[in-house]
Design a protein around this motif. Structure first.
Motif, short mmCIF file in Angstrom:
data_model
loop_
_atom_site.label_atom_id
_atom_site.label_comp_id
_atom_site.label_asym_id
_atom_site.label_seq_id
_atom_site.Cartn_x
_atom_site.Cartn_y
_atom_site.Cartn_z
N ARG A 115 0.73 -0.96 -0.09
CA ARG A 115 0.02 0.21 -0.32
C ARG A 115 0.82 1.32 -0.04
NH1 ARG A 115 -4.45 0.13 3.94
NH2 ARG A 115 -2.75 0.61 5.57
N GLY A 116 0.46 2.12 -0.10
CA GLY A 116 1.06 3.29 0.17
C GLY A 116 2.35 3.68 0.86
N ASP A 117 1.25 2.78 2.06
CA ASP A 117 2.64 3.57 3.80
C ASP A 117 3.56 2.07 3.86
OD1 ASP A 117 1.03 1.27 4.12
OD2 ASP A 117 0.12 2.08 5.81
N GLY A 118 3.29 1.06 3.09
CA GLY A 118 4.45 0.48 2.48
C GLY A 118 4.65 -1.24 3.82
N LEU A 119 2.55 -1.17 3.48
CA LEU A 119 2.68 -2.30 4.51
C LEU A 119 1.72 -3.39 3.53
CD1 LEU A 119 1.15 -0.99 7.61
CD2 LEU A 119 3.33 -1.79 7.45
#
Length: 584
Positions: A241-245
């Motif tokens: 995702r955008g947050d890296g998760l």
């Protein structure tokens, strides 16, 4: 006395071949337990002695015996990046590819089986000819040359006999049943793993599917009954995702491993084909013997009855079914039992494969899921292929065809004069223009359809091409064009790269599927992963949800099957085409 000495030398060489036979049997036993590297060298060592026998027979009798083996496989070629490629596998060194190709070359060569039989029988026969040479001299030597030529010389391919076809069908029945038993074992392993080691379940399921795919592949190869894969396409790799998760459901993960594993577990658990495969394994294992046990029992009863009648002496074998009589009277009964047992085996093995298709084939839901996945996968490929094709056409028009058309336009005014004083030059100019127009889109394809267009391409081919067609009329024009250019590409590859001399093209249309089969007698070794022409065929077929199946062992022959889903074209009115033709 010269003939006696020579026949004695050949007999001594023949006796030594029993040592080769022993080494081959030991190597085969090692092959059965997984030590695979010794079998090919043992066979090739025995071939050295066979070659020596052919040379001596040819030198001493004047009867040359050509080599019966297929052409040797090509050496592996190093890629520009230093790796060796075999299909979709890369290797740092070439020895494994070389060994694998030579093993396939040896196992698929019919001369290997004949040579094995010659090694088994030849010592006894050679000793008999050696004794016979004491009284017959050169006659015995020439007789041995004919014997050796039959076993070690080349054989023209011939059709299988009635008996061999039915024995082979019975063997195929047993083979399909054995695969079903192996699949049942994998189904039991799936249930065990599911009860206590769920993370391993996708791996075991994929192994079980490999066994089921073996049943599908062998059923099609042995009986012609095609069983498509029913599985839902695997999940895509997780994307951060955008947050890296990474997300799976309502859970977030820092690493992609867990969401990928959970997606694969969810994939195999919710795919109905997983459970249908397990049920099919049980049903095929239990029901298939109903199709082959009666035939096998009749054959065994008849063959053992012959042994009991003529070898082991009086036996109550026939009394157990209420029959009695002399050996002469009971022999036809035993032979009739064998014939009755063998007679329906080709029909029964097809029904066994059809039962497998009903159990292991796709449902409508899985067909729809596969089609959606394939359309998503090929949409980008088709777009890229179309862009590349447009660039190629622009380049060809600008660099080649445009200049040729301008030159032809300037010279067409002189064609009339050329016909009078230089007709050969005029014919050459007309042929060049005709070749140009045909290369863009042959008129015969638009006017007469696929079958006549393929026949015209066969006439232009340098190969001797036999065309057989069973097509009930005109098909959709895009599908006809796709199949036509695929056949032309395959014939061109056979002549240019395969060094073939003959080819056959078979066109069939059944149940909404056009199948074009191109077979040639070239050197083989074709690989779709390495050939740009074959990759072009696959890209062209991907736009029609078609497929290219290629079988090209080293040494040949090469068989390419092009399948294009399409419908009959209601526009043109043409009679059913079911003909066969051959070009010189």
């Amino acid at each position: 006395m010269t003939s006696v000495r020579r026949m004695g030398a050949l007999a001594g060489l023949a006796v030594v071949s029993w040592v080769d036979l022993l080494l081959e049997l030991i190597a085969f036993a090692l092959l059965c337990v997984g030590l695979v590297l010794f079998f090919s060298p043992a066979i090739e060592l025995a071939r050295v002695r066979s070659r020596r026998t052919r040379e001596l027979v040819g030198r001493w009798t004047g009867r040359e015996i050509p080599s019966p083996y297929r052409p040797q496989p090509p050496e592996p070629e190093r890629e520009r990046d230093g790796w060796y490629r075999d299909g979709t596998q890369l290797y740092r060194r070439a020895w494994w590819i070389r060994w694998n190709r030579r093993f396939t070359w040896i196992m698929e060569d019919p001369a290997t089986g004949r040579e094995f039989g010659w090694q088994l029988l030849n010592p006894l026969v050679a000793l008999g000819f050696a004794v016979f040479s004491l009284v017959a001299g050169p006659v015995a030597l020439r007789g041995y040359a004919r014997w050796t030529g039959y076993w070690l010389g080349p054989h023209a391919p011939r059709g299988k006999s009635w008996l061999s076809r039915r024995c082979e069908s019975l063997g195929h029945q047993l083979g399909l049943w054995a695969i079903s038993v192996a699949q049942l074992g994998m189904a039991v392993a799936q249930l065990i793993v599911l009860s206590g080691a769920v993370p391993v379940f996708p791996t075991v399921t994929l192994a079980s599917r490999a066994v089921a795919d073996t049943f599908r592949r062998e059923a099609e190869r042995w009986t012609g009954v095609r069983i498509a894969q029913p599985y839902v396409p695997p999940p895509a790799l997780p994307v951060p995702r955008g947050d890296g998760l990474y997300q799976f459901g309502k859970q977030l993960y820092e690493e992609p491993w867990w969401p990928m594993l959970r997606a694969r577990i969810d994939w195999v658990l919710h795919d109905r084909a997983t459970w249908r495969d397990m049920a099919a394994a049980l049903v095929l294992t239990v029901v298939s013997p109903v199709l082959w046990v009666p035939s096998a029992a009749l054959i065994f009863w008849g063959l053992y009855g012959l042994v009991a009648l003529w070898i082991t002496g009086p036996h109550a074998w026939f009394e157990m079914v209420g029959l009695s009589g002399s050996a002469v009277a009971m022999t036809p009964v035993a032979l009739a039992a064998v014939v009755v047992g063998l007679l329906p085996t080709p029909w029964l093995v097809r029904w066994q494969a059809k039962l497998g298709r009903w159990l292991l084939g796709p449902t409508e839901a899985s067909r729809l899921a596969q089609r959606v996945h394939r359309l998503d996968q090929t949409r980008v490929e088709v777009t890229v292929a179309q862009a590349a094709e447009l660039r190629r056409i622009e380049r060809d028009l600008h660099d080649g065809i445009q200049s040729r058309l301008v030159a032809m336009g300037m010279k067409l005014g002189a064609v009339e004069a050329l016909i009078d004083h230089d007709p050969d030059k005029a014919k050459q100019l007309a042929a060049e223009l005709r070749s140009l127009v045909r290369g863009i889109h042959p008129p015969v394809l638009s006017e007469r359809g696929l079958v006549d267009a393929v026949r015209a391409a066969a006439l232009d081919s340098p190969l001797k091409v036999e065309v057989t067609a069973s097509v009930p009329g005109r098909l959709e024009q895009p599908a006809e064009a796709c199949a036509y250019f695929a056949v032309c590409e395959l014939l061109g590859n056979a002549a240019k790269h395969g060094e073939a001399r003959r080819a056959t093209v078979t066109l069939e249309y059944l149940d909404g599927l056009l199948r074009a089969t191109v077979t040639d007698d070239g050197k083989g070794g074709a690989d779709a992963a390495r050939g740009t022409g074959l990759r072009g065929i696959e890209r062209r077929l991907s736009g029609f949800a078609g497929r290219l199946a290629l079988t090209s062992p080293p040494g040949g022959p090469t068989e390419a099957i092009v399948e294009v889903p399409c419908q009959l074209d209601p526009g043109p009115s043409s009679a059913k085409t079911s003909t066969s033709s051959e070009t010189a």
